[in-house]
Write a protein that holds these residues in place. Structure first.
Motif, PDB file in Angstrom:
ATOM      1  N   ALA A  19      47.297   2.250 -19.625  1.00  0.00           N
ATOM      2  CA  ALA A  19      46.499   3.191 -18.830  1.00  0.00           C
ATOM      3  C   ALA A  19      46.404   2.706 -17.395  1.00  0.00           C
ATOM      4  CB  ALA A  19      45.097   3.350 -19.410  1.00  0.00           C
ATOM      5  N   GLY A  20      46.612   3.619 -16.467  1.00  0.00           N
ATOM      6  CA  GLY A  20      46.345   3.338 -15.064  1.00  0.00           C
ATOM      7  C   GLY A  20      44.934   3.765 -14.731  1.00  0.00           C
ATOM      8  N   VAL A  21      44.214   2.938 -13.990  1.00  0.00           N
ATOM      9  CA  VAL A  21      42.806   3.206 -13.698  1.00  0.00           C
ATOM     10  C   VAL A  21      42.576   3.131 -12.190  1.00  0.00           C
ATOM     11  CG1 VAL A  21      40.456   2.309 -13.928  1.00  0.00           C
ATOM     12  CG2 VAL A  21      41.946   2.426 -15.924  1.00  0.00           C
ATOM     13  N   ASP A  22      41.895   4.143 -11.647  1.00  0.00           N
ATOM     14  CA  ASP A  22      41.513   4.125 -10.238  1.00  0.00           C
ATOM     15  C   ASP A  22      40.167   4.808 -10.087  1.00  0.00           C
ATOM     16  OD1 ASP A  22      41.768   3.444  -7.595  1.00  0.00           O
ATOM     17  OD2 ASP A  22      43.047   5.134  -7.057  1.00  0.00           O
ATOM     18  N   GLU A  23      39.481   4.475  -8.991  1.00  0.00           N
ATOM     19  CA  GLU A  23      38.143   4.996  -8.754  1.00  0.00           C
ATOM     20  C   GLU A  23      38.083   5.752  -7.442  1.00  0.00           C
ATOM     21  OE1 GLU A  23      36.218   3.902  -6.087  1.00  0.00           O
ATOM     22  OE2 GLU A  23      37.618   2.355  -5.439  1.00  0.00           O
ATOM     23  N   VAL A  24      37.049   6.567  -7.307  1.00  0.00           N
ATOM     24  CA  VAL A  24      36.750   7.253  -6.058  1.00  0.00           C
ATOM     25  C   VAL A  24      35.230   7.349  -5.935  1.00  0.00           C
ATOM     26  CG1 VAL A  24      36.846   9.561  -7.106  1.00  0.00           C
ATOM     27  CG2 VAL A  24      37.249   9.292  -4.647  1.00  0.00           C
ATOM     28  N   GLY A  25      34.742   7.257  -4.709  1.00  0.00           N
ATOM     29  CA  GLY A  25      33.308   7.365  -4.475  1.00  0.00           C
ATOM     30  C   GLY A  25      32.619   6.054  -4.201  1.00  0.00           C
ATOM     31  N   ARG A  26      33.367   4.965  -4.154  1.00  0.00           N
ATOM     32  CA  ARG A  26      32.748   3.661  -3.953  1.00  0.00           C
ATOM     33  C   ARG A  26      31.988   3.607  -2.622  1.00  0.00           C
ATOM     34  NH1 ARG A  26      35.219  -2.066  -5.185  1.00  0.00           N
ATOM     35  NH2 ARG A  26      36.817  -0.808  -6.185  1.00  0.00           N
ATOM     36  N   GLY A  27      32.556   4.177  -1.559  1.00  0.00           N
ATOM     37  CA  GLY A  27      31.940   4.071  -0.244  1.00  0.00           C
ATOM     38  C   GLY A  27      31.061   5.245   0.151  1.00  0.00           C
ATOM     39  N   ALA A  28      30.786   6.139  -0.770  1.00  0.00           N
ATOM     40  CA  ALA A  28      29.962   7.308  -0.447  1.00  0.00           C
ATOM     41  C   ALA A  28      28.487   6.933  -0.369  1.00  0.00           C
ATOM     42  CB  ALA A  28      30.176   8.398  -1.503  1.00  0.00           C
ATOM     43  N   TRP A  29      27.721   7.767   0.341  1.00  0.00           N
ATOM     44  CA  TRP A  29      26.266   7.610   0.376  1.00  0.00           C
ATOM     45  C   TRP A  29      25.607   8.397  -0.759  1.00  0.00           C
ATOM     46  CZ3 TRP A  29      25.482   8.847   6.297  1.00  0.00           C
ATOM     47  CH2 TRP A  29      25.837   7.715   7.044  1.00  0.00           C
ATOM     48  N   ALA A  30      26.283   9.419  -1.235  1.00  0.00           N
ATOM     49  CA  ALA A  30      25.703  10.305  -2.249  1.00  0.00           C
ATOM     50  C   ALA A  30      26.735  10.614  -3.316  1.00  0.00           C
ATOM     51  CB  ALA A  30      25.210  11.602  -1.603  1.00  0.00           C
ATOM     52  N   GLY A  31      26.225  10.942  -4.498  1.00  0.00           N
ATOM     53  CA  GLY A  31      27.105  11.299  -5.602  1.00  0.00           C
ATOM     54  C   GLY A  31      27.492  10.107  -6.448  1.00  0.00           C
ATOM     55  N   TRP A  55      21.170   1.689  -0.663  1.00  0.00           N
ATOM     56  CA  TRP A  55      22.240   1.450   0.295  1.00  0.00           C
ATOM     57  C   TRP A  55      21.710   1.293   1.716  1.00  0.00           C
ATOM     58  CZ3 TRP A  55      27.877   2.684  -0.457  1.00  0.00           C
ATOM     59  CH2 TRP A  55      28.255   2.376  -1.757  1.00  0.00           C
ATOM     60  N   SER A  56      22.480   0.603   2.536  1.00  0.00           N
ATOM     61  CA  SER A  56      22.011   0.184   3.857  1.00  0.00           C
ATOM     62  C   SER A  56      21.915   1.324   4.863  1.00  0.00           C
ATOM     63  CB  SER A  56      22.920  -0.918   4.415  1.00  0.00           C
ATOM     64  OG  SER A  56      24.250  -0.454   4.545  1.00  0.00           O
ATOM     65  N   TYR A  57      22.484   2.511   4.575  1.00  0.00           N
ATOM     66  CA  TYR A  57      22.354   3.605   5.527  1.00  0.00           C
ATOM     67  C   TYR A  57      20.886   3.922   5.790  1.00  0.00           C
ATOM     68  CZ  TYR A  57      21.288   6.799   1.654  1.00  0.00           C
ATOM     69  OH  TYR A  57      20.698   7.418   0.579  1.00  0.00           O
ATOM     70  N   LEU A  58      20.006   3.641   4.825  1.00  0.00           N
ATOM     71  CA  LEU A  58      18.579   3.908   5.008  1.00  0.00           C
ATOM     72  C   LEU A  58      17.952   3.002   6.061  1.00  0.00           C
ATOM     73  CD1 LEU A  58      17.408   4.563   1.340  1.00  0.00           C
ATOM     74  CD2 LEU A  58      17.240   6.162   3.248  1.00  0.00           C
ATOM     75  N   ASP A  59      18.559   1.847   6.310  1.00  0.00           N
ATOM     76  CA  ASP A  59      18.022   0.936   7.323  1.00  0.00           C
ATOM     77  C   ASP A  59      18.063   1.566   8.717  1.00  0.00           C
ATOM     78  OD1 ASP A  59      17.643  -0.974   5.358  1.00  0.00           O
ATOM     79  OD2 ASP A  59      19.574  -1.939   5.721  1.00  0.00           O
ATOM     80  N   ALA A  60      18.984   2.494   8.930  1.00  0.00           N
ATOM     81  CA  ALA A  60      19.127   3.147  10.235  1.00  0.00           C
ATOM     82  C   ALA A  60      18.335   4.449  10.329  1.00  0.00           C
ATOM     83  CB  ALA A  60      20.606   3.415  10.519  1.00  0.00           C
ATOM     84  N   SER A 103      29.377  11.008   7.453  1.00  0.00           N
ATOM     85  CA  SER A 103      29.923  11.911   8.458  1.00  0.00           C
ATOM     86  C   SER A 103      28.787  12.250   9.416  1.00  0.00           C
ATOM     87  CB  SER A 103      30.474  13.193   7.824  1.00  0.00           C
ATOM     88  OG  SER A 103      29.425  14.054   7.426  1.00  0.00           O
ATOM     89  N   PRO A 104      29.084  12.722  10.623  1.00  0.00           N
ATOM     90  CA  PRO A 104      28.003  13.083  11.549  1.00  0.00           C
ATOM     91  C   PRO A 104      27.054  14.136  10.991  1.00  0.00           C
ATOM     92  CG  PRO A 104      30.079  12.886  12.735  1.00  0.00           C
ATOM     93  CD  PRO A 104      30.418  12.778  11.275  1.00  0.00           C
ATOM     94  N   VAL A 105      27.592  15.156  10.319  1.00  0.00           N
ATOM     95  CA  VAL A 105      26.730  16.198   9.740  1.00  0.00           C
ATOM     96  C   VAL A 105      25.854  15.611   8.640  1.00  0.00           C
ATOM     97  CG1 VAL A 105      26.733  18.353   8.416  1.00  0.00           C
ATOM     98  CG2 VAL A 105      28.310  18.068  10.334  1.00  0.00           C
ATOM     99  N   HIS A 106      26.438  14.783   7.807  1.00  0.00           N
ATOM    100  CA  HIS A 106      25.693  14.148   6.725  1.00  0.00           C
ATOM    101  C   HIS A 106      24.564  13.299   7.294  1.00  0.00           C
ATOM    102  CE1 HIS A 106      26.127  11.896   2.597  1.00  0.00           C
ATOM    103  NE2 HIS A 106      24.881  12.230   2.856  1.00  0.00           N
ATOM    104  N   ARG A 107      24.863  12.488   8.310  1.00  0.00           N
ATOM    105  CA  ARG A 107      23.847  11.625   8.908  1.00  0.00           C
ATOM    106  C   ARG A 107      22.727  12.446   9.541  1.00  0.00           C
ATOM    107  NH1 ARG A 107      23.523   6.401  10.484  1.00  0.00           N
ATOM    108  NH2 ARG A 107      25.727   6.018  10.043  1.00  0.00           N
TER     109      ARG A 107
END
Length: 228
Positions: free
Chosen positions: A24-36, A199-204, A179-183
């Motif tokens: 089986a090949g395994v890969d991920e998506v969403g590691r760097g997202a703020w939501a989801g 996550w650290s985005y809340l620090d800003a 993204s700018p809209v997300h922020r």
């Protein structure tokens, strides 16, 4: 930009050295997202010739990804998806959340793989799985590339379907990533139930940083597993 198509060389190596019949090949998506969620796909392809244009999902335009994912759904021998929710990411940390999502994906396959090709340098899977880590495996290995495309399209689609409910955050465009809209939406409205609260985005975001969740270290007695 030209690229080399993925091959079955790693799968063939695992068959030759381990006698692995199902890989089986395994890969991920969403590691760097703020939501989801973070989403992991496990895909079994056998040694069949890959569909034209298959490569790392990040190298393919959204329209081509969607068309390719539709082809892959019928082309792969089998695939399964696993998710770890924002709450699980906050409680466990990303590495353990990735492991949880990957195990859910692998256990969702109709047959337990004899070996797993994991994209990247680190074996976050652990347990008793036989794992071969491959840097840029989503570009070089057919099964991992297939998992990459399926995971990306499935997660992007799921986030887009939340668009009307969370319109200011433009999840249909950014899939929960920065993204700018997300922020701007976060600054005005604060985080939603889909956001990762550790996550650290809340620090800003001075108005909302009091909501940040401090994760407690989680002890784990799991085996480190095999890495071939």
């Amino acid at each position: 930009m030209p690229y080399e198509p993925p091959t079955h060389s790693v799968e063939r190596s695992l068959r030759a050295t381990l006698g692995a019949r199902t890989v089986a090949g395994v890969d991920e998506v969403g590691r760097g997202a703020w939501a989801g969620p973070v989403t992991v796909c496990a895909a079994v392809t056998g040694l069949r010739r890959a569909p034209e244009g298959l490569t790392d999902s990040k190298l393919i335009t959204p329209k081509r990804r969607a068309r390719l994912a539709a082809v892959l759904g019928d082309w792969v021998t089998s695939y399964a998806l696993g998710h770890a929710s924002p709450e699980e990411i906050d409680d466990l940390g990303m590495t353990a959340a990735l492991r949880l999502a990957a195990v859910r994906a692998l256990e969702g396959l109709p047959e337990r793989p004899d070996a797993v090709i994991l994209d990247g340098k680190h074996n976050y899977l652990g347990g008793t799985w036989r794992v071969r880590t491959v840097i840029k495996g989503d570009q070089s290995c057919v099964a991992v590339a297939a998992a990459s495309v399926i995971a990306k399209v499935q997660r992007d689609t799921a986030m887009a379907e939340l668009g009307p409910e969370y319109a200011p955050f433009a999840f249909a465009d950014n899939a929960g990533y920065p993204s700018p809209v997300h922020r701007a939406a976060l600054e005005e409205l604060g985080p939603t139930p889909l956001h990762r609260m550790s996550w650290s985005y809340l620090d800003a975001l001075p108005r909302w940083q009091h909501l940040k969740k401090v994760r407690q270290p989680v002890e784990s007695g799991e085996q480190l597993g095999f890495d071939f």
